[in-house]
Design an enzyme around this catalytic site. Structure first.
Site, PDB file in Angstrom:
ATOM      1  N   ALA A 199       2.467  -2.007   4.226  1.00 14.48           N
ATOM      2  CA  ALA A 199       2.169  -0.972   5.213  1.00 14.48           C
ATOM      3  C   ALA A 199       1.793  -1.718   6.489  1.00 14.48           C
ATOM      4  O   ALA A 199       1.149  -2.767   6.429  1.00 14.48           O
ATOM      5  CB  ALA A 199       1.011  -0.121   4.735  1.00 14.48           C
TER       6      ALA A 199
ATOM      7  N   HIS B  94      -8.010   3.289   6.426  1.00 13.52           N
ATOM      8  CA  HIS B  94      -7.188   2.942   5.261  1.00 13.52           C
ATOM      9  C   HIS B  94      -6.638   4.212   4.613  1.00 13.52           C
ATOM     10  O   HIS B  94      -5.521   4.228   4.090  1.00 13.52           O
ATOM     11  CB  HIS B  94      -8.019   2.132   4.255  1.00 13.52           C
ATOM     12  CG  HIS B  94      -7.218   1.642   3.081  1.00 13.52           C
ATOM     13  ND1 HIS B  94      -6.127   0.815   3.211  1.00 13.52           N
ATOM     14  CD2 HIS B  94      -7.337   1.885   1.752  1.00 13.52           C
ATOM     15  CE1 HIS B  94      -5.614   0.556   2.017  1.00 13.52           C
ATOM     16  NE2 HIS B  94      -6.327   1.205   1.113  1.00 13.52           N
TER      17      HIS B  94
ATOM     18  N   HIS C 214      -4.997 -10.309  -1.050  1.00 11.63           N
ATOM     19  CA  HIS C 214      -4.934 -10.489   0.403  1.00 11.63           C
ATOM     20  C   HIS C 214      -5.945 -11.556   0.834  1.00 11.63           C
ATOM     21  O   HIS C 214      -6.969 -11.742   0.184  1.00 11.63           O
ATOM     22  CB  HIS C 214      -5.302  -9.188   1.119  1.00 11.63           C
ATOM     23  CG  HIS C 214      -4.488  -8.003   0.699  1.00 11.63           C
ATOM     24  ND1 HIS C 214      -4.757  -7.297  -0.451  1.00 11.63           N
ATOM     25  CD2 HIS C 214      -3.414  -7.409   1.271  1.00 11.63           C
ATOM     26  CE1 HIS C 214      -3.881  -6.310  -0.573  1.00 11.63           C
ATOM     27  NE2 HIS C 214      -3.053  -6.352   0.460  1.00 11.63           N
TER      28      HIS C 214
ATOM     29  N   HIS D  64      -4.913  -0.477  -5.587  1.00 13.93           N
ATOM     30  CA  HIS D  64      -3.992  -1.550  -5.997  1.00 13.93           C
ATOM     31  C   HIS D  64      -4.170  -1.742  -7.500  1.00 13.93           C
ATOM     32  O   HIS D  64      -5.238  -2.122  -7.949  1.00 13.93           O
ATOM     33  CB  HIS D  64      -4.281  -2.855  -5.250  1.00 13.93           C
ATOM     34  CG  HIS D  64      -3.634  -2.898  -3.890  1.00 13.93           C
ATOM     35  ND1 HIS D  64      -2.640  -3.794  -3.563  1.00 13.93           N
ATOM     36  CD2 HIS D  64      -3.818  -2.150  -2.794  1.00 13.93           C
ATOM     37  CE1 HIS D  64      -2.257  -3.592  -2.315  1.00 13.93           C
ATOM     38  NE2 HIS D  64      -2.967  -2.598  -1.829  1.00 13.93           N
TER      39      HIS D  64
ATOM     40  N   TYR E 252      -7.993 -11.295   3.249  1.00 12.04           N
ATOM     41  CA  TYR E 252      -9.293 -10.683   3.616  1.00 12.04           C
ATOM     42  C   TYR E 252     -10.194 -10.415   2.423  1.00 12.04           C
ATOM     43  O   TYR E 252     -11.376 -10.130   2.583  1.00 12.04           O
ATOM     44  CB  TYR E 252      -9.094  -9.394   4.427  1.00 12.04           C
ATOM     45  CG  TYR E 252      -8.357  -8.274   3.722  1.00 12.04           C
ATOM     46  CD1 TYR E 252      -8.950  -7.545   2.694  1.00 12.04           C
ATOM     47  CD2 TYR E 252      -7.054  -7.955   4.085  1.00 12.04           C
ATOM     48  CE1 TYR E 252      -8.266  -6.525   2.050  1.00 12.04           C
ATOM     49  CE2 TYR E 252      -6.362  -6.944   3.450  1.00 12.04           C
ATOM     50  CZ  TYR E 252      -6.981  -6.228   2.433  1.00 12.04           C
ATOM     51  OH  TYR E 252      -6.301  -5.232   1.796  1.00 12.04           O
ATOM     52  N   GLU E 253      -9.653 -10.525   1.209  1.00 14.74           N
ATOM     53  CA  GLU E 253     -10.507 -10.338   0.031  1.00 14.74           C
ATOM     54  C   GLU E 253     -11.368 -11.572  -0.210  1.00 14.74           C
ATOM     55  O   GLU E 253     -12.274 -11.542  -1.052  1.00 14.74           O
ATOM     56  CB  GLU E 253      -9.638 -10.030  -1.192  1.00 14.74           C
ATOM     57  CG  GLU E 253      -8.954  -8.673  -1.086  1.00 14.74           C
ATOM     58  CD  GLU E 253      -8.027  -8.397  -2.254  1.00 14.74           C
ATOM     59  OE1 GLU E 253      -8.536  -8.100  -3.336  1.00 14.74           O
ATOM     60  OE2 GLU E 253      -6.799  -8.476  -2.075  1.00 14.74           O
TER      61      GLU E 253
ATOM     62  N   ASN F 227       1.108   3.834  11.119  1.00 14.03           N
ATOM     63  CA  ASN F 227       0.351   4.240  12.320  1.00 14.03           C
ATOM     64  C   ASN F 227       0.855   3.472  13.529  1.00 14.03           C
ATOM     65  O   ASN F 227       1.466   2.411  13.378  1.00 14.03           O
ATOM     66  CB  ASN F 227      -1.154   3.947  12.128  1.00 14.03           C
ATOM     67  CG  ASN F 227      -1.416   2.487  11.796  1.00 14.03           C
ATOM     68  OD1 ASN F 227      -1.241   2.051  10.662  1.00 14.03           O
ATOM     69  ND2 ASN F 227      -1.803   1.718  12.794  1.00 14.03           N
TER      70      ASN F 227
ATOM     71  N   MET G 234      -1.671  -7.068   7.345  1.00  8.17           N
ATOM     72  CA  MET G 234      -2.625  -8.023   6.753  1.00  8.17           C
ATOM     73  C   MET G 234      -2.102  -8.673   5.470  1.00  8.17           C
ATOM     74  O   MET G 234      -2.881  -9.152   4.655  1.00  8.17           O
ATOM     75  CB  MET G 234      -3.942  -7.303   6.444  1.00  8.17           C
ATOM     76  CG  MET G 234      -4.551  -6.570   7.626  1.00  8.17           C
ATOM     77  SD  MET G 234      -6.027  -5.661   7.145  1.00  8.17           S
ATOM     78  CE  MET G 234      -6.244  -4.593   8.589  1.00  8.17           C
ATOM     79  N   SER G 235      -0.784  -8.687   5.286  1.00  9.88           N
ATOM     80  CA  SER G 235      -0.255  -9.277   4.044  1.00  9.88           C
ATOM     81  C   SER G 235       1.102  -9.927   4.317  1.00  9.88           C
ATOM     82  O   SER G 235       1.500 -10.092   5.466  1.00  9.88           O
ATOM     83  CB  SER G 235      -0.090  -8.179   2.978  1.00  9.88           C
ATOM     84  OG  SER G 235       0.934  -7.285   3.357  1.00  9.88           O
TER      85      SER G 235
ATOM     86  N   SER H 239       0.830  -1.204   0.000  1.00 10.07           N
ATOM     87  CA  SER H 239       0.000   0.000   0.000  1.00 10.07           C
ATOM     88  C   SER H 239       0.864   1.254   0.000  1.00 10.07           C
ATOM     89  O   SER H 239       1.793   1.368   0.799  1.00 10.07           O
ATOM     90  CB  SER H 239      -0.874   0.055   1.255  1.00 10.07           C
ATOM     91  OG  SER H 239      -1.798  -0.977   1.240  1.00 10.07           O
TER      92      SER H 239
HETATM   93  N1  HPA Z   1      -3.063  -3.120  11.561  1.00 13.32           N
HETATM   94  C1  HPA Z   1      -3.126  -3.992  10.514  1.00 13.32           C
HETATM   95  N2  HPA Z   1      -2.737  -3.672   9.288  1.00 13.32           N
HETATM   96  C2  HPA Z   1      -2.250  -2.449   9.077  1.00 13.32           C
HETATM   97  C3  HPA Z   1      -2.165  -1.494  10.098  1.00 13.32           C
HETATM   98  C4  HPA Z   1      -2.591  -1.848  11.414  1.00 13.32           C
HETATM   99  O1  HPA Z   1      -2.539  -1.067  12.382  1.00 13.32           O
HETATM  100  N3  HPA Z   1      -1.647  -0.356   9.558  1.00 13.32           N
HETATM  101  C5  HPA Z   1      -1.422  -0.631   8.245  1.00 13.32           C
HETATM  102  N4  HPA Z   1      -1.792  -1.886   7.946  1.00 13.32           N
END
Ligand code: HPA
Length: 279
Positions: A117, A251, A87, A65, A89-90, A239, A215-216, A34
């Site tokens: 990310a 996001h 991913h 993406h 989650y998709e 973050n 998540m990847s 990302s």
């Molecule tokens: N958690 C999960 N996936 C993420 C995060 C997070 O805080 N930040 C960016 N991708």
């Protein structure tokens, strides 16, 4: 015995990709996470192959993406880049996440650089930091290697003690010095998503030894190490994880923060590639 999942798809995609690639055969691949899309403008792209041109190749449904291979050179070395990934989650079966990596292996790629990310569990590694992945914890509940083993790629039970290739970690640390960027080291923990974590989950993950959460990436690293590829990973911290900061997790924040740190991750990657002229 049934074939491993997607055997024919992998062979067909590899053949189609080789057909469209021209004569260059990059041994290094980079998966752009990302916010890392701009890398496409910073490498010398010779050929673009949309995933849709490869029969059965998984396509991401995530906004921003793009879904294409960029083939060319970066810092002088031949490189194939994946702009967009799928991913868990998709809703795709985990075994489908093996397809892109096995296609790369089939066309001759030996070194895989994964970027993502991620949220940080450490206040000394705030938003904008870069973290080299030294190891991972797979809490996604899934594994792309489940099912009949693809013996032509690797063994049924493979050792992942050094899944994150030590020599590449050394090379990344050297590249960071050269590029003048701070590179943290840490353990990446993968959840399935799509929701961000609860503060209680983040506290638990911290006690388990995680430094960043996302998540990847882990499925790709597992498939690549199974196939004997060298693997490196960089998390771009967008973050502080849930409960560590009052800022709401979105996001949009992920994309905006990744964009702010882009110049530094680009400098790191370019220095890393420049150091691999013999590869
Ligand atoms: N958690 C999960 N996936 C993420 C995060 C997070 O805080 N930040 C960016 N991708």
């Amino acid at each position: 015995m049934t074939n491993p999942p997607y055997t024919e798809t992998i062979a067909a995609c590899a053949e189609a990709l080789l057909d469209k690639m021209g004569s260059g055969r990059p041994k290094t691949a980079l998966v752009l996470g990302s916010g890392l899309g701009p890398f496409g403008e910073d490498m010398d792209v010779e050929t673009v192959v949309p995933y849709g041109d490869l029969p059965g190749f998984p396509q991401s449904t995530v906004k921003d993406h793009k879904g294409r291979f960029l083939i060319g050179r970066a810092a002088g070395i031949p490189l194939i880049c994946m702009q967009g990934r799928v991913h868990l989650y998709e809703g795709y079966p985990a075994s489908l996440l093996a397809v892109p990596i096995r296609v790369l292996k089939s066309i001759g790629v030996e070194t895989l650089v994964l970027t993502n990310a991620a949220g940080s569990l450490r206040t000394d590694m705030p938003s904008g930091s870069l973290m080299m992945i030294t190891d991972h914890i797979n809490l996604s509940g899934q594994n792309p290697l489940i099912g009949p083993n693809a013996d032509n790629f690797g063994p049924r039970f493979h050792d992942v003690t050094q899944a994150w290739t030590p020599l590449l970690q050394e090379a990344l640390l050297e590249a960071a010095l050269e590029a003048g960027v701070t590179l943290h080291r840490g353990v990446y923990l993968q959840v399935s998503g799509p929701n961000f974590e609860t503060p209680a989950e983040i506290r638990a993950f911290g006690r388990m030894g995680a430094d960043a959460v996302g998540m990847s990436t882990v499925p790709e690293a597992l498939v690549a190490s199974h196939a004997g590829m060298a693997v490196a990973g960089i998390s771009l911290i967008t973050n502080l994880a849930a409960g560590l900061s009052p800022v709401e997790l979105t996001h949009t924040e992920t994309i905006e923060e990744a964009a702010k740190a882009y110049a530094r991750i680009k400098a790191l990657l370019m220095a890393f590639f420049a150091g691999r002229t013999s590869a």
